[in-house]
Scaffold this motif. Structure first.
Motif, PDB file in Angstrom:
ATOM      1  N   SER A  57      16.017  57.425  42.905  1.00 25.95           N
ATOM      2  CA  SER A  57      16.810  58.088  42.193  1.00 25.95           C
ATOM      3  C   SER A  57      15.825  58.996  42.658  1.00 25.95           C
ATOM      4  CB  SER A  57      17.136  57.985  41.243  1.00 25.95           C
ATOM      5  OG  SER A  57      15.249  57.980  40.356  1.00 25.95           O
ATOM      6  N   HIS A  88      21.184  59.919  41.264  1.00 19.68           N
ATOM      7  CA  HIS A  88      22.757  60.126  40.781  1.00 19.68           C
ATOM      8  C   HIS A  88      23.140  61.350  40.592  1.00 19.68           C
ATOM      9  CE1 HIS A  88      20.431  56.378  39.809  1.00 19.68           C
ATOM     10  NE2 HIS A  88      21.469  55.966  39.949  1.00 19.68           N
ATOM     11  N   ARG A  89      24.510  61.764  40.712  1.00 19.46           N
ATOM     12  CA  ARG A  89      25.125  62.894  40.725  1.00 19.46           C
ATOM     13  C   ARG A  89      26.105  62.054  40.491  1.00 19.46           C
ATOM     14  NH1 ARG A  89      24.968  66.957  45.357  1.00 19.46           N
ATOM     15  NH2 ARG A  89      22.539  66.751  45.598  1.00 19.46           N
ATOM     16  N   HIS A  90      26.545  62.675  39.234  1.00 19.76           N
ATOM     17  CA  HIS A  90      28.187  62.657  38.732  1.00 19.76           C
ATOM     18  C   HIS A  90      28.295  63.404  37.257  1.00 19.76           C
ATOM     19  CE1 HIS A  90      25.433  60.956  35.103  1.00 19.76           C
ATOM     20  NE2 HIS A  90      25.275  60.545  35.846  1.00 19.76           N
ATOM     21  N   PRO A  91      29.164  63.928  37.152  1.00 18.83           N
ATOM     22  CA  PRO A  91      30.140  64.942  35.381  1.00 18.83           C
ATOM     23  C   PRO A  91      29.698  64.702  34.205  1.00 18.83           C
ATOM     24  CG  PRO A  91      31.818  63.258  37.192  1.00 18.83           C
ATOM     25  CD  PRO A  91      31.133  62.945  37.034  1.00 18.83           C
ATOM     26  N   THR A 103      29.590  64.721  30.770  1.00 20.76           N
ATOM     27  CA  THR A 103      31.136  65.136  29.362  1.00 20.76           C
ATOM     28  C   THR A 103      30.622  65.676  28.849  1.00 20.76           C
ATOM     29  OG1 THR A 103      29.876  62.310  29.068  1.00 20.76           O
ATOM     30  CG2 THR A 103      31.396  63.396  27.673  1.00 20.76           C
ATOM     31  N   SER A 135      26.961  72.560  36.876  1.00 18.61           N
ATOM     32  CA  SER A 135      25.788  71.671  37.594  1.00 18.61           C
ATOM     33  C   SER A 135      24.513  71.561  36.822  1.00 18.61           C
ATOM     34  CB  SER A 135      25.321  72.017  38.584  1.00 18.61           C
ATOM     35  OG  SER A 135      24.826  73.192  39.501  1.00 18.61           O
ATOM     36  N   HIS A 151      24.030  66.068  37.044  1.00 12.32           N
ATOM     37  CA  HIS A 151      25.233  66.287  36.638  1.00 12.32           C
ATOM     38  C   HIS A 151      26.240  67.590  37.509  1.00 12.32           C
ATOM     39  CE1 HIS A 151      24.761  63.976  33.276  1.00 12.32           C
ATOM     40  NE2 HIS A 151      23.148  64.587  33.498  1.00 12.32           N
ATOM     41  N   GLU A 152      26.982  67.414  37.713  1.00  7.93           N
ATOM     42  CA  GLU A 152      28.159  67.826  38.539  1.00  7.93           C
ATOM     43  C   GLU A 152      29.545  68.181  38.210  1.00  7.93           C
ATOM     44  OE1 GLU A 152      26.149  69.217  42.569  1.00  7.93           O
ATOM     45  OE2 GLU A 152      26.981  67.129  42.865  1.00  7.93           O
ATOM     46  N   ASN A 153      30.048  69.671  37.118  1.00  6.52           N
ATOM     47  CA  ASN A 153      31.213  69.210  37.413  1.00  6.52           C
ATOM     48  C   ASN A 153      31.942  70.793  38.375  1.00  6.52           C
ATOM     49  OD1 ASN A 153      30.064  68.183  34.658  1.00  6.52           O
ATOM     50  ND2 ASN A 153      31.896  67.122  34.395  1.00  6.52           N
ATOM     51  N   SER A 213      38.380  61.887  33.595  1.00  2.00           N
ATOM     52  CA  SER A 213      37.315  60.575  32.801  1.00  2.00           C
ATOM     53  C   SER A 213      36.481  61.575  31.807  1.00  2.00           C
ATOM     54  CB  SER A 213      37.253  59.129  32.317  1.00  2.00           C
ATOM     55  OG  SER A 213      36.359  59.743  34.663  1.00  2.00           O
ATOM     56  N   TRP A 214      36.545  62.197  31.819  1.00  2.00           N
ATOM     57  CA  TRP A 214      34.423  62.992  31.608  1.00  2.00           C
ATOM     58  C   TRP A 214      35.662  64.336  30.367  1.00  2.00           C
ATOM     59  CZ3 TRP A 214      34.014  68.273  32.500  1.00  2.00           C
ATOM     60  CH2 TRP A 214      35.421  68.884  33.832  1.00  2.00           C
TER      61      TRP A 214
END
Length: 170
Positions: free
Chosen positions: A7, A12-15, A17, A51, A61-63, A109-110
């Motif tokens: 990592s 890791h990149r994810h939205p 919540t 982010s 985190h990125e949205n 989903s987030w």
């Protein structure tokens, strides 16, 4: 061979919540990221981007989203706490309800509705707190037990006869 976590090279990149709710002149989004760092907010007239790095794993985190309606970029703000990042999006057309946060009808989903803060303001005649600074003050004043008022009232000596000091036991 180096014993370095994968990592570190490819975080890791994810939205993150998030929860959102609608008000007469604004929309609030709370990104639930503990210990967020390097928070970046991108306000655009019809788009929004968030982010940060957060959590004990320092996850990226990125949205990004196309908003349901336009916002006033200059009046939109955010406030970071240790538990989350609260975003205030000032509507370009106050008084127009947003049935959803995004232009697309697809369920993300987030993202969920914050029913604890949701208010049916269309039928409400109460004065609306549309000022983010006032909302921030309320958030900043929320605290632990030390901030709670003494619910029992002040401690006073009572003049009741049954409250007399009992003699020591022998």
């Amino acid at each position: 061979m180096l014993d370095v976590p994968f990592s570190l090279f490819f975080p890791h990149r994810h939205p993150a919540t998030a929860k959102w709710y609608d008000r007469r002149d604004s929309v609030f989004i709370e990104f639930c990221v503990a210990d967020s760092k390097d928070v970046k907010i991108n306000f655009d007239k019809a788009k929004f981007g968030f982010s940060c790095f957060g959590g004990t794993d320092n996850v990226k985190h990125e949205n990004e989203m196309d908003l349901f309606e336009a916002i006033d970029v200059n009046e939109s703000k955010h406030n970071r706490t240790d538990r989350s990042v609260l975003v205030y999006l000032r509507k370009a057309q106050p008084g127009k309800p947003w049935p959803r946060l995004t232009k697309e009808k697809a369920k993300l989903s987030w993202l969920s509705v914050d029913f604890n803060n949701w208010k049916d303001w269309e039928d409400d005649s109460d004065e609306e707190m549309g000022n983010f600074d006032q909302f921030s003050n309320i958030m900043n004043n929320m605290g632990g037990e030390d901030d709670l008022a003494d619910l029992d009232g002040p401690e006073e000596e009572s003049a009741d006869s049954d409250d007399e000091k009992m003699p020591d036991l022998e």
